[in-house]
Design an enzyme around this catalytic site. Sequence first.
Site, PDB file in Angstrom:
ATOM      1  N   ARG A  40       0.849  -1.190   0.000  1.00 31.39           N
ATOM      2  CA  ARG A  40       0.000   0.000   0.000  1.00 31.39           C
ATOM      3  C   ARG A  40       0.880   1.234   0.000  1.00 31.39           C
ATOM      4  O   ARG A  40       1.715   1.417   0.880  1.00 31.39           O
ATOM      5  CB  ARG A  40      -0.870  -0.009   1.256  1.00 31.39           C
ATOM      6  CG  ARG A  40      -1.805   1.166   1.366  1.00 31.39           C
ATOM      7  CD  ARG A  40      -2.705   1.038   2.580  1.00 31.39           C
ATOM      8  NE  ARG A  40      -2.008   1.408   3.805  1.00 31.39           N
ATOM      9  CZ  ARG A  40      -2.549   1.330   5.024  1.00 31.39           C
ATOM     10  NH1 ARG A  40      -3.769   0.868   5.192  1.00 31.39           N
ATOM     11  NH2 ARG A  40      -1.854   1.694   6.078  1.00 31.39           N
ATOM     12  N   SER A 109     -12.452  -4.013   1.394  1.00 26.53           N
ATOM     13  CA  SER A 109     -12.621  -3.548   2.769  1.00 26.53           C
ATOM     14  C   SER A 109     -14.100  -3.362   3.072  1.00 26.53           C
ATOM     15  O   SER A 109     -14.820  -2.750   2.286  1.00 26.53           O
ATOM     16  CB  SER A 109     -11.914  -2.203   2.971  1.00 26.53           C
ATOM     17  OG  SER A 109     -10.533  -2.328   2.765  1.00 26.53           O
ATOM     18  N   LYS A 138      -3.377   4.506  10.247  1.00 25.83           N
ATOM     19  CA  LYS A 138      -4.220   5.114   9.232  1.00 25.83           C
ATOM     20  C   LYS A 138      -5.255   5.976   9.937  1.00 25.83           C
ATOM     21  O   LYS A 138      -5.718   5.633  11.027  1.00 25.83           O
ATOM     22  CB  LYS A 138      -4.927   3.987   8.456  1.00 25.83           C
ATOM     23  CG  LYS A 138      -5.423   4.375   7.083  1.00 25.83           C
ATOM     24  CD  LYS A 138      -6.040   3.170   6.392  1.00 25.83           C
ATOM     25  CE  LYS A 138      -6.775   3.600   5.130  1.00 25.83           C
ATOM     26  NZ  LYS A 138      -7.508   2.493   4.507  1.00 25.83           N
TER      27      LYS A 138
END
Lengths: 220, 220
Positions: A40, A109, A138
């Site tokens: 990511r 997700s 995050k």
Amino acid sequence: MTSVDLRLNAIIDPAVAGGRDIVDLARCVAAGGATLVQFRDKRGETRAIVEEVRAIKAVLTPFNVPLLVNDRVDVALAAGADGVHVGQADMAAIDARRLLGATAIIGLSISSTAEAEAAPIESIDYAGIGNVYATASKQLPNPPIGPEGFARIAAVLRRRAPAMPACGIAGINADNAGAVIAHGADGVAVISALSLAPDPAAAARILRGIIDGMLAKRGA
Amino acid sequence: MTSVDLRLNAIIDPAVAGGRDIVDLARCVAAGGATLVQFRDKRGETRAIVEEVRAIKAVLTPFNVPLLVNDRVDVALAAGADGVHVGQADMAAIDARRLLGATAIIGLSISSTAEAEAAPIESIDYAGIGNVYATASKQLPNPPIGPEGFARIAAVLRRRAPAMPACGIAGINADNAGAVIAHGADGVAVISALSLAPDPAAAARILRGIIDGMLAKRGA
């Protein structure tokens, strides 16, 4: 649906790597027992990301651990990754499937029962359900759902797709991974518990031991 | 090499649109005579960008004006755009060509004679050379090259690929477009001179008039 081993889903993000070399980090977590790696990078330039993903794919191949790219289908295609993981604001899974083909791994997700009801189950191979715990990795808009929240969302998803693998995500580490598995997860997605560990390979081994032990207990 | 009409290359960027609806903006510039539209969004979420590009493609189709996406091959593929424009830090043109196929339009940004020497001419259909003038549309690391700099870089490129179309980019408007064409450009790429104009369609008509007039004069 492409079969995917979700037990220890290691997410590698240069922004949460403590300055470590991400290719070496990917090798360490695979050596320690990660069953799936997701790369990511929300900030890098495309050309550099493609090169990083190619390098990570090369080190994972000997371990036979699949590599997914977060969001970027173009990067996955260019670098020869095994698929993508998409969030609710990323490319729609149906579009990603069309571009990547039937054998790619596509994860989605899911953060609520409403998203589980709406999930494009025919286009995805697994779900990442969370955020289970609070995390510093995050910015998360919603409060943690806890392992009970995981179970509630997974139940909605599995009513629609009984065989759909699901892992928990966010704030999961060796202290709480067992609880997530106990509540029905097929595995856990982990970022800082591996990437910021003093010894990521050892941390992966410990987590795999906990996960495999709890899966065996649950299965017994 | 896919043929491309570079005369008036309108770049549409939500960050440089003065709050205008970008789909309507694309329609206006096409109605005014843009020959190519490029959509650039460095900040949006992938799903929203795909939807925007689909909507822009739909309004451009009746005008027969091709639509390119800046950098994002995944968005171009998912939304059915006609190709991509890549910068030096974006996906390598050879990778973009492999993913998009032979008939896609692929453009490349070139900012120096060294980049013109190294350009993957077998993978691209046109070059955007700049920055010709100073601009507020984008943070630019190098000083403007002026129309003379355009001519110098284009000469290097055309020694390698005599038929390669090239447009100037950065800070180009109705006052200076003629000078860029006079120095050998096949067209100009324009952002704020259209997107921030009081009447973008009228601004496009005026620019097309200047460009076509200068091309006719140069050809005569």
